[in-house]
Design an enzyme around this catalytic site. Sequence first.
Site, short mmCIF file in Angstrom:
data_model
loop_
_atom_site.label_atom_id
_atom_site.label_comp_id
_atom_site.label_asym_id
_atom_site.label_seq_id
_atom_site.Cartn_x
_atom_site.Cartn_y
_atom_site.Cartn_z
N ARG A 113 0.59 15.72 -4.53
CA ARG A 113 0.96 16.48 -5.74
C ARG A 113 2.22 17.32 -5.58
O ARG A 113 2.37 18.34 -6.22
CB ARG A 113 -0.18 17.41 -6.17
CG ARG A 113 -1.34 16.86 -6.97
CD ARG A 113 -1.12 15.82 -7.98
NE ARG A 113 -0.54 16.06 -9.28
CZ ARG A 113 -1.16 16.46 -10.37
NH1 ARG A 113 -2.41 16.79 -10.33
NH2 ARG A 113 -0.53 16.54 -11.52
N GLU B 42 1.53 -4.32 -5.48
CA GLU B 42 0.38 -5.20 -5.33
C GLU B 42 -0.82 -4.61 -6.09
O GLU B 42 -1.02 -3.40 -6.10
CB GLU B 42 0.06 -5.30 -3.83
CG GLU B 42 -0.89 -6.41 -3.47
CD GLU B 42 -1.21 -6.38 -1.97
OE1 GLU B 42 -0.28 -6.53 -1.16
OE2 GLU B 42 -2.40 -6.20 -1.64
N LYS C 177 5.97 9.86 -6.03
CA LYS C 177 7.01 9.30 -6.90
C LYS C 177 8.28 9.00 -6.12
O LYS C 177 9.00 8.05 -6.44
CB LYS C 177 7.27 10.22 -8.09
CG LYS C 177 6.31 9.89 -9.25
CD LYS C 177 6.66 10.64 -10.51
CE LYS C 177 5.74 11.83 -10.67
NZ LYS C 177 6.05 12.67 -11.84
N CYS D 220 0.86 -1.19 0.00
CA CYS D 220 0.00 0.00 0.00
C CYS D 220 0.89 1.23 0.00
O CYS D 220 1.92 1.25 0.67
CB CYS D 220 -0.84 0.07 1.28
SG CYS D 220 -2.21 -1.06 1.29
N ILE D 221 0.44 2.26 -0.70
CA ILE D 221 1.18 3.53 -0.71
C ILE D 221 0.20 4.67 -0.44
O ILE D 221 -0.94 4.62 -0.92
CB ILE D 221 1.94 3.73 -2.03
CG1 ILE D 221 2.68 5.07 -2.07
CG2 ILE D 221 1.02 3.60 -3.24
CD1 ILE D 221 3.62 5.23 -3.26
N LEU D 222 0.65 5.62 0.35
CA LEU D 222 -0.20 6.77 0.66
C LEU D 222 0.66 8.02 0.84
O LEU D 222 1.68 7.97 1.53
CB LEU D 222 -0.98 6.52 1.95
CG LEU D 222 -1.70 7.74 2.56
CD1 LEU D 222 -2.95 8.09 1.76
CD2 LEU D 222 -2.07 7.49 4.02
N THR D 223 0.25 9.11 0.22
CA THR D 223 0.73 10.44 0.60
C THR D 223 -0.44 11.11 1.29
O THR D 223 -1.54 11.16 0.73
CB THR D 223 1.15 11.27 -0.63
OG1 THR D 223 2.15 10.55 -1.36
CG2 THR D 223 1.71 12.62 -0.22
N GLY E 124 5.30 15.51 -5.42
CA GLY E 124 6.39 14.61 -5.80
C GLY E 124 6.74 13.55 -4.76
O GLY E 124 7.59 12.71 -5.00
N TYR E 125 6.07 13.57 -3.61
CA TYR E 125 6.38 12.57 -2.58
C TYR E 125 5.97 11.16 -3.01
O TYR E 125 6.63 10.17 -2.67
CB TYR E 125 5.68 12.90 -1.26
CG TYR E 125 6.21 14.13 -0.57
CD1 TYR E 125 7.51 14.16 -0.05
CD2 TYR E 125 5.42 15.26 -0.41
CE1 TYR E 125 8.00 15.29 0.59
CE2 TYR E 125 5.90 16.40 0.24
CZ TYR E 125 7.19 16.40 0.74
OH TYR E 125 7.67 17.51 1.37
N SER F 8 -5.17 1.90 -7.35
CA SER F 8 -6.22 2.92 -7.45
C SER F 8 -5.93 3.79 -8.68
O SER F 8 -4.85 3.70 -9.27
CB SER F 8 -6.20 3.79 -6.20
OG SER F 8 -4.99 4.53 -6.14
#
Length: 281
Positions: free
Chosen positions: A159, A184, A164, A150-153, A161-162, A188
């Site tokens: 928006r 995985e 990426k 899972c990835i979340l900012t 650049g975190y 989204s």
Amino acid sequence: LREHEEFTKVKNIATIELGRYEIETWYFSPFPPEYNDTLKLFFCEFCLNFMKRKEQLQRHMRKCDLKHPPGDEIYRSGTLSMFEVDGKKNKVYGQNLCYLAKLFLDHKTLYYDVDLFLFYVLCECDERGCHMVGYFSKEKHSEESYNLACILTLPPYQRKGYGKFLIAFSYELSKKEGKVGTPERPLSDLGLLSYRGYWTRVLLDILKKHKSNISIKELSDMTAIKADDILTTLQGLDLIQYRKGQHAICADPKVLDRHLKAAGRGGLDVDVSKLIWTPYK
Ligand code: ACO
Ligand code: ZN
């Protein structure tokens, strides 16, 4: 999500307070039932414990002695630091992070079994402490060569650049492991956009230097991006021809330049010389 939650997936918590931000939530998250009559939750930005009332948080802040995520700092560059948190050693933190993240993640299962994961928590640090910007989770052992679960900012930091940066970081870890990786599924919409942007930029930069004289396998070895993801990215850019039963990259310099211009900002770079890390064993 467990089945009963699937049917009651009405958004429960409307806003959260985290550090100096008040953030509107996006989705349902299965907080323990005693929090379900609460519109707003107050998080300790360091240990991620959550409370129903502001006064509880204030009392908590007086005694909580954490000033950064409870793990090893494995990267520091300027004010940006990355912490690796082992879900087995810091179970409550891992669970709190999952509850928090689910508020912004749709169609992702929540991991009750945080033991099996490592959490990479990105922070902006100042004299008050290390403030979480975002994170990604990673299975300690993945059969499917996933290098990110899972990835979340967090919304106030999106928006910039975190996202990426986090993606690039996940591939740097894979390079150190000597493995290829892939996120995985499902992704989204925002996840797909971010990955596509990352893959496009990384691959175009290499192709520009090597002028097509390179195979998908070689690209994969250099970037730790799984061959399938390279193929679909290059197909999407119309850089693949199918000849004699083989996929071939044909990268006209003019076409590459056009794509590179369209690819947008490169984002924040990971300075590999500042990553101090050995793979999980
Ligand atoms: N609208 C259009 N494009 C967007 C948007 C948006 N709101 N957000 C990101 N993008 C695209 C852009 O192409 C952007 O690059 P650009 O700014 O150079 O044009 C690129 O994605 C990445 O932007 P970043 O600033 O690097 O990414 P950000 O820090 O915003 O984080 C992330 C991206 C992590 C997907 C964030 O949107 C997020 O946390 N979303 C909610 C949770 C989520 O959906 N996570 C992914 C689930 S899939 C999985 O976990 C495997
Ligand atoms: Zn705390």
